[in-house]
Design a protein around this motif. Structure first.
Motif, PDB file in Angstrom:
ATOM      1  N   ALA A  56      -6.028 -20.717 -13.570  1.00 30.33           N
ATOM      2  CA  ALA A  56      -5.429 -19.447 -13.999  1.00 30.33           C
ATOM      3  C   ALA A  56      -4.168 -19.226 -13.170  1.00 30.33           C
ATOM      4  O   ALA A  56      -4.085 -19.674 -12.027  1.00 30.33           O
ATOM      5  CB  ALA A  56      -6.400 -18.277 -13.815  1.00 30.33           C
ATOM      6  N   PRO A  57      -3.171 -18.553 -13.720  1.00 31.66           N
ATOM      7  CA  PRO A  57      -1.944 -18.324 -12.959  1.00 31.66           C
ATOM      8  C   PRO A  57      -2.173 -17.350 -11.804  1.00 31.66           C
ATOM      9  O   PRO A  57      -3.074 -16.505 -11.848  1.00 31.66           O
ATOM     10  CB  PRO A  57      -0.987 -17.728 -14.000  1.00 31.66           C
ATOM     11  CG  PRO A  57      -1.876 -17.115 -15.028  1.00 31.66           C
ATOM     12  CD  PRO A  57      -3.091 -17.993 -15.085  1.00 31.66           C
ATOM     13  N   VAL A  58      -1.377 -17.465 -10.775  1.00 30.36           N
ATOM     14  CA  VAL A  58      -1.422 -16.528  -9.649  1.00 30.36           C
ATOM     15  C   VAL A  58      -0.545 -15.335 -10.014  1.00 30.36           C
ATOM     16  O   VAL A  58       0.665 -15.476 -10.219  1.00 30.36           O
ATOM     17  CB  VAL A  58      -0.922 -17.195  -8.349  1.00 30.36           C
ATOM     18  CG1 VAL A  58      -0.916 -16.181  -7.209  1.00 30.36           C
ATOM     19  CG2 VAL A  58      -1.796 -18.399  -8.014  1.00 30.36           C
ATOM     20  N   ILE A  59      -1.171 -14.162 -10.113  1.00 32.97           N
ATOM     21  CA  ILE A  59      -0.487 -12.974 -10.611  1.00 32.97           C
ATOM     22  C   ILE A  59      -0.518 -11.871  -9.556  1.00 32.97           C
ATOM     23  O   ILE A  59      -1.544 -11.636  -8.908  1.00 32.97           O
ATOM     24  CB  ILE A  59      -1.166 -12.446 -11.899  1.00 32.97           C
ATOM     25  CG1 ILE A  59      -1.114 -13.501 -13.002  1.00 32.97           C
ATOM     26  CG2 ILE A  59      -0.527 -11.147 -12.362  1.00 32.97           C
ATOM     27  CD1 ILE A  59       0.266 -13.868 -13.474  1.00 32.97           C
ATOM     28  N   THR A  60       0.600 -11.161  -9.380  1.00 35.05           N
ATOM     29  CA  THR A  60       0.656  -9.971  -8.536  1.00 35.05           C
ATOM     30  C   THR A  60       0.599  -8.745  -9.433  1.00 35.05           C
ATOM     31  O   THR A  60       1.455  -8.569 -10.305  1.00 35.05           O
ATOM     32  CB  THR A  60       1.949  -9.935  -7.710  1.00 35.05           C
ATOM     33  OG1 THR A  60       2.019 -11.107  -6.905  1.00 35.05           O
ATOM     34  CG2 THR A  60       1.990  -8.714  -6.811  1.00 35.05           C
ATOM     35  N   ALA A  61      -0.417  -7.904  -9.256  1.00 31.96           N
ATOM     36  CA  ALA A  61      -0.595  -6.732 -10.114  1.00 31.96           C
ATOM     37  C   ALA A  61       0.578  -5.769  -9.969  1.00 31.96           C
ATOM     38  O   ALA A  61       1.234  -5.694  -8.927  1.00 31.96           O
ATOM     39  CB  ALA A  61      -1.899  -6.025  -9.773  1.00 31.96           C
ATOM     40  N   GLY A  62       0.863  -5.023 -11.044  1.00 34.05           N
ATOM     41  CA  GLY A  62       1.929  -4.036 -11.034  1.00 34.05           C
ATOM     42  C   GLY A  62       1.708  -2.957  -9.980  1.00 34.05           C
ATOM     43  O   GLY A  62       0.569  -2.588  -9.681  1.00 34.05           O
ATOM     44  N   VAL A  63       2.795  -2.463  -9.425  1.00 35.10           N
ATOM     45  CA  VAL A  63       2.745  -1.443  -8.373  1.00 35.10           C
ATOM     46  C   VAL A  63       3.658  -0.284  -8.751  1.00 35.10           C
ATOM     47  O   VAL A  63       4.827  -0.496  -9.109  1.00 35.10           O
ATOM     48  CB  VAL A  63       3.170  -2.020  -7.007  1.00 35.10           C
ATOM     49  CG1 VAL A  63       3.286  -0.912  -5.955  1.00 35.10           C
ATOM     50  CG2 VAL A  63       2.182  -3.087  -6.549  1.00 35.10           C
ATOM     51  N   ILE A  64       3.132   0.944  -8.659  1.00 38.46           N
ATOM     52  CA  ILE A  64       3.931   2.153  -8.866  1.00 38.46           C
ATOM     53  C   ILE A  64       4.550   2.551  -7.533  1.00 38.46           C
ATOM     54  O   ILE A  64       3.848   2.672  -6.530  1.00 38.46           O
ATOM     55  CB  ILE A  64       3.066   3.297  -9.412  1.00 38.46           C
ATOM     56  CG1 ILE A  64       2.412   2.887 -10.737  1.00 38.46           C
ATOM     57  CG2 ILE A  64       3.889   4.572  -9.601  1.00 38.46           C
ATOM     58  CD1 ILE A  64       1.340   3.841 -11.205  1.00 38.46           C
ATOM     59  N   SER A  65       5.857   2.768  -7.519  1.00 36.17           N
ATOM     60  CA  SER A  65       6.539   3.111  -6.273  1.00 36.17           C
ATOM     61  C   SER A  65       6.476   4.599  -5.964  1.00 36.17           C
ATOM     62  O   SER A  65       6.281   4.997  -4.812  1.00 36.17           O
ATOM     63  CB  SER A  65       8.006   2.670  -6.340  1.00 36.17           C
ATOM     64  OG  SER A  65       8.099   1.276  -6.544  1.00 36.17           O
ATOM     65  N   SER A  66       6.651   5.446  -6.981  1.00 35.82           N
ATOM     66  CA  SER A  66       6.682   6.883  -6.726  1.00 35.82           C
ATOM     67  C   SER A  66       6.357   7.657  -7.995  1.00 35.82           C
ATOM     68  O   SER A  66       6.546   7.148  -9.110  1.00 35.82           O
ATOM     69  CB  SER A  66       8.058   7.311  -6.210  1.00 35.82           C
ATOM     70  OG  SER A  66       9.043   7.106  -7.208  1.00 35.82           O
ATOM     71  N   VAL A  67       5.876   8.904  -7.813  1.00 36.28           N
ATOM     72  CA  VAL A  67       5.589   9.819  -8.919  1.00 36.28           C
ATOM     73  C   VAL A  67       6.115  11.194  -8.536  1.00 36.28           C
ATOM     74  O   VAL A  67       5.868  11.676  -7.425  1.00 36.28           O
ATOM     75  CB  VAL A  67       4.082   9.905  -9.206  1.00 36.28           C
ATOM     76  CG1 VAL A  67       3.784  10.997 -10.249  1.00 36.28           C
ATOM     77  CG2 VAL A  67       3.536   8.571  -9.699  1.00 36.28           C
ATOM     78  N   THR A  68       6.844  11.833  -9.431  1.00 37.28           N
ATOM     79  CA  THR A  68       7.288  13.204  -9.236  1.00 37.28           C
ATOM     80  C   THR A  68       6.921  14.022 -10.470  1.00 37.28           C
ATOM     81  O   THR A  68       6.843  13.483 -11.579  1.00 37.28           O
ATOM     82  CB  THR A  68       8.805  13.294  -9.003  1.00 37.28           C
ATOM     83  OG1 THR A  68       9.491  12.749 -10.140  1.00 37.28           O
ATOM     84  CG2 THR A  68       9.209  12.532  -7.753  1.00 37.28           C
ATOM     85  N   ALA A  69       6.700  15.325 -10.280  1.00 38.31           N
ATOM     86  CA  ALA A  69       6.332  16.199 -11.396  1.00 38.31           C
ATOM     87  C   ALA A  69       6.897  17.586 -11.170  1.00 38.31           C
ATOM     88  O   ALA A  69       7.072  18.032 -10.024  1.00 38.31           O
ATOM     89  CB  ALA A  69       4.814  16.260 -11.554  1.00 38.31           C
ATOM     90  N   SER A  70       7.190  18.294 -12.264  1.00 34.91           N
ATOM     91  CA  SER A  70       7.688  19.661 -12.188  1.00 34.91           C
ATOM     92  C   SER A  70       7.237  20.429 -13.423  1.00 34.91           C
ATOM     93  O   SER A  70       6.867  19.827 -14.442  1.00 34.91           O
ATOM     94  CB  SER A  70       9.217  19.683 -12.092  1.00 34.91           C
ATOM     95  OG  SER A  70       9.794  19.075 -13.242  1.00 34.91           O
ATOM     96  N   TYR A  71       7.273  21.750 -13.322  1.00 33.87           N
ATOM     97  CA  TYR A  71       6.818  22.616 -14.422  1.00 33.87           C
ATOM     98  C   TYR A  71       7.835  23.728 -14.654  1.00 33.87           C
ATOM     99  O   TYR A  71       8.338  24.327 -13.696  1.00 33.87           O
ATOM    100  CB  TYR A  71       5.465  23.232 -14.085  1.00 33.87           C
ATOM    101  CG  TYR A  71       4.949  24.206 -15.131  1.00 33.87           C
ATOM    102  CD1 TYR A  71       4.215  23.754 -16.232  1.00 33.87           C
ATOM    103  CD2 TYR A  71       5.194  25.568 -15.020  1.00 33.87           C
ATOM    104  CE1 TYR A  71       3.748  24.636 -17.191  1.00 33.87           C
ATOM    105  CE2 TYR A  71       4.730  26.462 -15.985  1.00 33.87           C
ATOM    106  CZ  TYR A  71       4.013  25.990 -17.063  1.00 33.87           C
ATOM    107  OH  TYR A  71       3.553  26.860 -18.017  1.00 33.87           O
ATOM    108  N   ALA A  72       8.149  23.988 -15.938  1.00 32.68           N
ATOM    109  CA  ALA A  72       9.025  25.100 -16.292  1.00 32.68           C
ATOM    110  C   ALA A  72       8.800  25.474 -17.743  1.00 32.68           C
ATOM    111  O   ALA A  72       8.750  24.596 -18.621  1.00 32.68           O
ATOM    112  CB  ALA A  72      10.491  24.732 -16.068  1.00 32.68           C
ATOM    113  N   SER A  73       8.616  26.758 -17.994  1.00 29.99           N
ATOM    114  CA  SER A  73       8.531  27.313 -19.361  1.00 29.99           C
ATOM    115  C   SER A  73       7.532  26.580 -20.233  1.00 29.99           C
ATOM    116  O   SER A  73       7.815  26.236 -21.382  1.00 29.99           O
ATOM    117  CB  SER A  73       9.914  27.298 -20.023  1.00 29.99           C
ATOM    118  OG  SER A  73      10.836  28.030 -19.261  1.00 29.99           O
ATOM    119  N   GLY A  74       6.350  26.328 -19.687  1.00 32.84           N
ATOM    120  CA  GLY A  74       5.296  25.726 -20.486  1.00 32.84           C
ATOM    121  C   GLY A  74       5.396  24.221 -20.642  1.00 32.84           C
ATOM    122  O   GLY A  74       4.645  23.631 -21.416  1.00 32.84           O
ATOM    123  N   ILE A  75       6.314  23.575 -19.928  1.00 26.16           N
ATOM    124  CA  ILE A  75       6.487  22.124 -20.043  1.00 26.16           C
ATOM    125  C   ILE A  75       6.338  21.489 -18.662  1.00 26.16           C
ATOM    126  O   ILE A  75       7.052  21.846 -17.721  1.00 26.16           O
ATOM    127  CB  ILE A  75       7.850  21.759 -20.634  1.00 26.16           C
ATOM    128  CG1 ILE A  75       8.010  22.353 -22.036  1.00 26.16           C
ATOM    129  CG2 ILE A  75       8.036  20.246 -20.681  1.00 26.16           C
ATOM    130  CD1 ILE A  75       9.384  22.140 -22.634  1.00 26.16           C
TER     131      ILE A  75
END
Length: 630
Positions: free
Chosen positions: A288-307
């Motif tokens: 099987a191939p040698v695979i490096t799993a995906g990595v998330i670097s950062s997450v940001t979130a915000s809220y305004a007017s119901g969204i």
């Protein structure tokens, strides 16, 4: 079945934007280097094909195909045409399933610097060209990843520079889904497509290939069970003096297969007088191939007017994203809303739902193209004040012209729902709170309570009530397009019955009931106009939409396509049958019409720059397609 050499040659030439007439005989006495293949056999259909290449000798008018699959191919080229930004390009193409019958391939996504367009000749379809600027003596890993959604087969092309580990997603092409995915076999290909004396077979081209893999439809990695080399026969007139300037084999030092053609190349002893050679298994390929799993670097979130808006970034030195799961959690860790999309390029999403004041968390998890799940990454955000969207709507029955309201303007639980003459009373005003499954909860402005089916009853004749908001299924509704200007208010319970003006009454105070829809569009007493309270005008412009704007007779759209998806400023809309008397309608998730455009032809471009980021529905005739505005 693979295309013929002549078909593939035409397609490659169209990819370059330069068509060279292919003559059965060439006046050039020298000729082109002979086209040659590495053919790999696998036991089963694949959702992913992967293959590595290192080019060590090259010249203009050379194509190094890395992967060939059902209806398409991808690889690297060196071309004298640098109009796309480089002479060292990355290409990927997908043939139409049936051009003459109007069944086309399409572009679902293209990187910002990737060119896409139609090509024709002996094989029509969509092409992509990227100025990748590949360099010689460097290993590259190419992955073709396929998936099916909404009746389409999507085929994405990814490239990994193994000297930097950087991954790049150049394009996603699509076509109506066949019964299979990418097919079982694979084919690497060297082609000197022009015998012009400036770039003909006098120049040697050579490349190494290794680690050819399939990921089958069960998610199991498979190695090739057999493999062979073949130099095209029957092209001696085209190849001239270079007809036998070919060679291939296995190089144990590189642990790779090689193909070479042109110049003073001669076939090895294993060929004898023939043009084919059976090749051994790659020694160190592994199980099987040698695979490096995906990595998330950062997450940001915000809220305004119901969204709520969530953005994330990924580490491009790890395996690319195939799909993403985005969740909104309250302060206690309870998941309130979830979205999950198979869109490799997606890095942002929105939730259109009201949040009360407090602390929240956005959580993102990515599944990569190799089916590995990333670690979840979170981003926190705070909602201040009420957090209530101030947009409210009224719903007017198409038969009675009376409005949906709570009986006697009650604020109590279990008060029933009736119809009343129009006014500015808060009792007739509703807020649509979008749920993670795309349904809405209708909350009365006066009472703050939700439109509810008591005890989750869904039998015909049930009287809806208002009740404290729980967001349960018995409080979830769908606004289903009935006509160009009206909706059915459909329960999200399993029967999917709709709100009905009982016995088509025109009397104020008549109780609204739940009833089976009459046909797909319902009867007039089941159809409702949605009106914005702020303007007093229908958000669907119901009064303004005259019969002249609507189709007569109805038109069947026949494979409506919207691309790219996601889109930023413009979408392309294609359909086999386009009627100039028709309109194309754009709806947001709560079912409000946000845009309409008159049909001008197929394909046609529509400016969507004025739309907010989010999910939308495009409706034409009897067909609806979903797309994402970024």
């Amino acid at each position: 079945m693979k295309k013929s050499l002549r078909t593939r040659l035409y397609a490659c030439l169209w990819c370059l934007g330069m068509f060279v007439f292919l003559m059965p005989e060439h006046t050039n006495a020298q000729g082109a280097a002979p086209s040659e293949h590495l053919v790999f056999s696998f036991p089963a259909d694949a959702v992913l094909k992967m293959h590595k290449v290192k080019i060590v000798q090259s010249a203009y008018t050379e194509y190094f195909e890395m992967n060939s699959f059902t209806s398409g191919y991808a690889g690297l080229q060196q071309t004298p045409d640098s109009s796309k930004g480089s002479s060292h390009t990355l290409i990927s193409s997908l043939w139409d399933p049936n051009t003459s019958a109007g069944i086309y391939s399409s572009v679902a996504y293209q990187a910002s610097n990737t060119y896409t367009g139609r090509f024709g000749g002996e094989g029509d379809g969509y092409q992509s060209i990227n100025p990748y600027n590949w360099v010689m003596n460097t290993w590259y890993n190419q992955v073709i990843r396929a998936w099916k959604s909404n009746g389409q087969l999507y085929v994405a092309t990814f490239m990994n520079n193994l000297s930097t580990n950087q991954w790049f997603h150049t394009v996603t092409l699509a076509m109506p889904a066949p019964s299979n995915f990418l097919g079982s076999g694979n084919d690497a290909f060297l082609e000197n497509w022009d015998s012009n004396v400036k770039w003909n077979g006098a120049f040697v081209r050579k490349a190494f290939f290794k680690d050819c893999w399939n990921l089958n439809t069960s998610g199991v990695w498979q190695k090739h069970t057999s493999r062979y080399f073949s130099a095209n026969a029957g092209d001696s007139a085209r190849n001239g003096i270079y007809d036998r300037a070919f060679d291939a084999g296995y190089d144990s030092t590189e642990d790779a297969y090689y193909m070479v053609h042109g110049g003073s190349t001669t076939p090895g002893a294993g060929f004898g007088t023939g043009r084919t050679l059976t090749l051994p298994a790659q020694t160190n390929q592994g199980t099987a191939p040698v695979i490096t799993a995906g990595v998330i670097s950062s997450v940001t979130a915000s809220y305004a007017s119901g969204i709520t808006t969530v953005n994330w970034t990924n580490d491009n030195t790890t395996s690319p994203q195939l799909s993403a799961k985005v969740e909104i959690l309250d302060a206690g860790g309870t998941v309130l809303y979830t979205q999950q999309d198979t869109l490799p390029q997606k890095r942002s999403t929105t939730f259109m739902a009201t949040l009360s004041a407090g602390s929240y968390t956005a959580r993102v998890t990515v599944r990569d193209i190799f089916n590995n799940l990333s670690a979840a990454v979170t981003g926190s955000f705070t909602v201040s004040g009420r957090g209530t969207d101030t947009t409210f709507y009224k719903f007017k029955n198409a038969y009675s012209n009376l409005y949906l309201g709570v009986k006697d303007s009650s604020t109590a639980n279990s008060a029933t729902i009736s119809q009343y003459a129009g006014s500015n009373s808060y009792n007739l005003q509703w807020y649509a709170s979008t749920q993670s499954n795309g349904s809405i909860v209708l909350i009365n402005r006066r009472s703050g309570k939700a439109l509810d089916l008591p005890g989750s009853a869904q039998t015909a004749g049930t009287h809806p009530i208002q009740y404290t908001v729980t967001n349960g299924t018995n409080q979830q509704w769908n606004l289903v397009v009935a006509t160009g200007s009206t909706f059915l208010i459909q329960s999200n319970m399993s029967n999917h019955y709709v709100l009905d003006d009982s016995a088509s009454s025109t009397l104020q105070g008549t109780g609204i009931i739940l009833y089976a829809a009459s046909g797909t569009s319902g009867s007039a007493n089941q159809q409702w106009y949605q009106e914005s309270v702020s303007s007093g005008l229908s958000s669907l412009s119901g009064a303004a939409v005259s019969a002249a704007l609507m189709p007569a007779p109805p038109v069947t759209a026949s494979v409506l396509q919207v691309f790219p998806n996601p889109a930023v400023n413009v979408v392309n809309i294609t359909c086999k049958k386009m009627n100039a008397k028709m309109w194309i309608w754009f709806y947001d998730v709560p079912g409000r019409v946000v845009k309409r455009v008159a049909v001008t032809g197929s394909p046609m471009q529509v400016d969507i720059s004025s739309l907010l980021p989010g999910t939308y529905f495009v409706k034409y005739g009897n067909e609806t397609v979903t797309f994402v505005k970024e």
